[in-house]
Enzyme design. Structure first.
Site, PDB file in Angstrom:
ATOM      1  N   HIS A 167      54.808  -3.495 124.342  1.00  0.00           N
ATOM      2  CA  HIS A 167      54.442  -4.562 125.062  1.00  0.00           C
ATOM      3  C   HIS A 167      55.643  -5.454 125.445  1.00  0.00           C
ATOM      4  O   HIS A 167      55.619  -6.241 126.442  1.00  0.00           O
ATOM      5  CB  HIS A 167      53.752  -5.417 123.864  1.00  0.00           C
ATOM      6  CG  HIS A 167      52.293  -5.147 123.606  1.00  0.00           C
ATOM      7  ND1 HIS A 167      51.667  -3.938 123.087  1.00  0.00           N
ATOM      8  CD2 HIS A 167      51.238  -5.853 123.866  1.00  0.00           C
ATOM      9  CE1 HIS A 167      50.604  -4.019 122.804  1.00  0.00           C
ATOM     10  NE2 HIS A 167      50.040  -5.030 123.657  1.00  0.00           N
TER      11      HIS A 167
ATOM     12  N   CYS B   7      58.789  -1.719 121.357  1.00  0.00           N
ATOM     13  CA  CYS B   7      57.441  -1.708 121.307  1.00  0.00           C
ATOM     14  C   CYS B   7      57.025  -1.948 122.752  1.00  0.00           C
ATOM     15  O   CYS B   7      57.612  -2.664 123.573  1.00  0.00           O
ATOM     16  CB  CYS B   7      56.811  -3.143 120.731  1.00  0.00           C
ATOM     17  SG  CYS B   7      55.240  -3.460 120.961  1.00  0.00           S
TER      18      CYS B   7
ATOM     19  N   GLU C 226      49.890 -10.588 124.818  1.00  0.00           N
ATOM     20  CA  GLU C 226      48.286 -10.083 125.151  1.00  0.00           C
ATOM     21  C   GLU C 226      47.658 -11.364 125.740  1.00  0.00           C
ATOM     22  O   GLU C 226      46.480 -11.232 126.363  1.00  0.00           O
ATOM     23  CB  GLU C 226      47.802  -9.345 124.112  1.00  0.00           C
ATOM     24  CG  GLU C 226      48.444  -8.008 123.918  1.00  0.00           C
ATOM     25  CD  GLU C 226      47.141  -7.030 123.212  1.00  0.00           C
ATOM     26  OE1 GLU C 226      46.215  -7.599 122.443  1.00  0.00           O
ATOM     27  OE2 GLU C 226      47.575  -6.107 123.174  1.00  0.00           O
TER      28      GLU C 226
ATOM     29  N   GLY D 122      50.745  -1.443 114.219  1.00  0.00           N
ATOM     30  CA  GLY D 122      52.040  -2.075 113.723  1.00  0.00           C
ATOM     31  C   GLY D 122      51.877  -2.600 112.375  1.00  0.00           C
ATOM     32  O   GLY D 122      52.905  -2.779 111.485  1.00  0.00           O
TER      33      GLY D 122
ATOM     34  N   ASP E 252      48.050   5.231 123.032  1.00  0.00           N
ATOM     35  CA  ASP E 252      48.733   3.955 122.403  1.00  0.00           C
ATOM     36  C   ASP E 252      47.346   3.584 121.647  1.00  0.00           C
ATOM     37  O   ASP E 252      46.356   3.598 121.800  1.00  0.00           O
ATOM     38  CB  ASP E 252      49.039   3.071 123.546  1.00  0.00           C
ATOM     39  CG  ASP E 252      49.718   1.631 122.946  1.00  0.00           C
ATOM     40  OD1 ASP E 252      50.635   1.892 121.968  1.00  0.00           O
ATOM     41  OD2 ASP E 252      49.350   0.570 123.347  1.00  0.00           O
ATOM     42  N   SER E 253      47.798   2.240 120.751  1.00  0.00           N
ATOM     43  CA  SER E 253      46.985   1.638 119.861  1.00  0.00           C
ATOM     44  C   SER E 253      46.087   0.836 120.819  1.00  0.00           C
ATOM     45  O   SER E 253      45.138   0.127 120.214  1.00  0.00           O
ATOM     46  CB  SER E 253      47.513   1.027 118.886  1.00  0.00           C
ATOM     47  OG  SER E 253      48.585  -0.060 119.598  1.00  0.00           O
TER      48      SER E 253
ATOM     49  N   CYS F  83      53.535   4.725 122.270  1.00  0.00           N
ATOM     50  CA  CYS F  83      53.425   3.664 121.054  1.00  0.00           C
ATOM     51  C   CYS F  83      54.655   3.776 120.082  1.00  0.00           C
ATOM     52  O   CYS F  83      54.708   5.029 119.306  1.00  0.00           O
ATOM     53  CB  CYS F  83      51.965   3.831 120.247  1.00  0.00           C
ATOM     54  SG  CYS F  83      51.861   2.862 118.661  1.00  0.00           S
ATOM     55  N   ASN F  84      55.583   2.931 119.922  1.00  0.00           N
ATOM     56  CA  ASN F  84      56.750   3.202 119.154  1.00  0.00           C
ATOM     57  C   ASN F  84      56.209   3.436 117.774  1.00  0.00           C
ATOM     58  O   ASN F  84      56.996   4.033 116.940  1.00  0.00           O
ATOM     59  CB  ASN F  84      57.431   1.616 119.206  1.00  0.00           C
ATOM     60  CG  ASN F  84      58.369   1.902 120.436  1.00  0.00           C
ATOM     61  OD1 ASN F  84      59.349   2.468 120.441  1.00  0.00           O
ATOM     62  ND2 ASN F  84      57.762   1.458 121.529  1.00  0.00           N
TER      63      ASN F  84
END
Length: 267
Positions: A189, A187, A153, A44, A11-12, A74-75
């Site tokens: 998150h 996403c 976050e 993104g 993922d990022s 990661c979408n």
């Protein structure tokens, strides 16, 4: 493929930990390597060219290990770089978009499906194509939600947080006006916001792309005869920048502290 090989998850940054968490819960015997490209987060907001380059570098790092499967957690990377990765790497590749789209397309009753995602994912139209491929009569309504990742976050995902509720209400309003009965959290998150979203969008079925991806992986490994059924798997975590920050914030996504050190590498 080596039956005892690692499942590579990338993922990022932190969001993909929601995918890793579900994989660990569903497949406790599996060995997992997680890589967060924290030097380039978020994906993104990047161009498609950059996203593809970052994704290739991520997988090149994970290929240093004996992988039996790769998960694009990661979408944004799944929507933009999936085809590139499939062409470049000879690995079973699992993503988040296809399984979540399939679930949404089959569960909707009135055919109106909402997508909350990053700008890059929305622009790619990946969810639209995947959903319509399964359910051609569906109507897909997407909205970019750039404020949600920073909120998550920073720990602002409680359903009682007034700022979070205000932001979610703004994003949900146009989707609810379209009469959606199913909503995909596009996403990794966003699952942390599930409770708040369900509270504001009562009666709407909420689908986590993180959970859908983990279950698709489980089914895929089972069909290929590659599931490990004994013992407890090894879990390793690597990032491309600020390992301490990653480890400190991982609890938000995993629900517990990451055991052991988080390695920092250049990719």
């Amino acid at each position: 493929m080596n039956h005892d090989g690692f499942i590579g998850v990338f993922d990022s940054g932190l969001g993909g930990l929601t995918v890793a968490k579900t994989i660990i819960e569903e497949l406790p015997a599996e060995n997992i390597i997680y890589f967060g490209d924290t030097a380039h987060v978020p994906y993104g907001t990047k161009s498609p060219k950059q996203i593809r380059e970052f994704a290739i570098n991520d997988v090149n790092f994970l290929r240093r290990f004996d992988l039996k499967a790769l998960v694009i957690a990661c979408n944004t990377a799944d929507s933009v770089a999936r085809q590139t990765l499939e062409e470049k790497f000879d690995l079973p590749i699992y993503g988040v978009i296809q399984p979540a789209s399939k679930r949404a397309a089959k569960l909707t009753v009135n055919g109106n499906i909402g997508i909350m995602a990053t700008r890059a994912t929305v622009s790619s139209q990946a969810y639209n194509r995947a959903i319509l491929n399964v359910n051609p009569s569906a109507h897909v309504h997407s909205i970019a939600c750039p404020l949600l990742v920073p909120l998550v976050e920073n720990g602002r995902f409680s359903k009682d947080d007034p700022v979070t509720r205000l932001v979610l209400q703004e994003y949900l309003a146009p989707l609810l006006e379209k009469g959606i009965d199913t909503l995909v959290l596009g996403c990794t998150h966003y699952p942390l916001l599930s409770e708040a979203i369900e509270d504001l969008a009562k009666g709407v079925r909420v689908i986590s792309s993180s959970e859908a991806a983990a279950f698709a992986l489980k089914n895929g490994l089972a069909k290929a005869g590659l599931l490990r059924s004994n013992g407890i798997g090894v879990h390793r975590y690597y990032v491309s920048d600020d390992a301490e920050h990653f480890k400190e914030n991982a609890m938000l996504f995993m629900g517990n502290e990451i055991a052991g050190e988080v390695g920092q590498v250049n990719v």
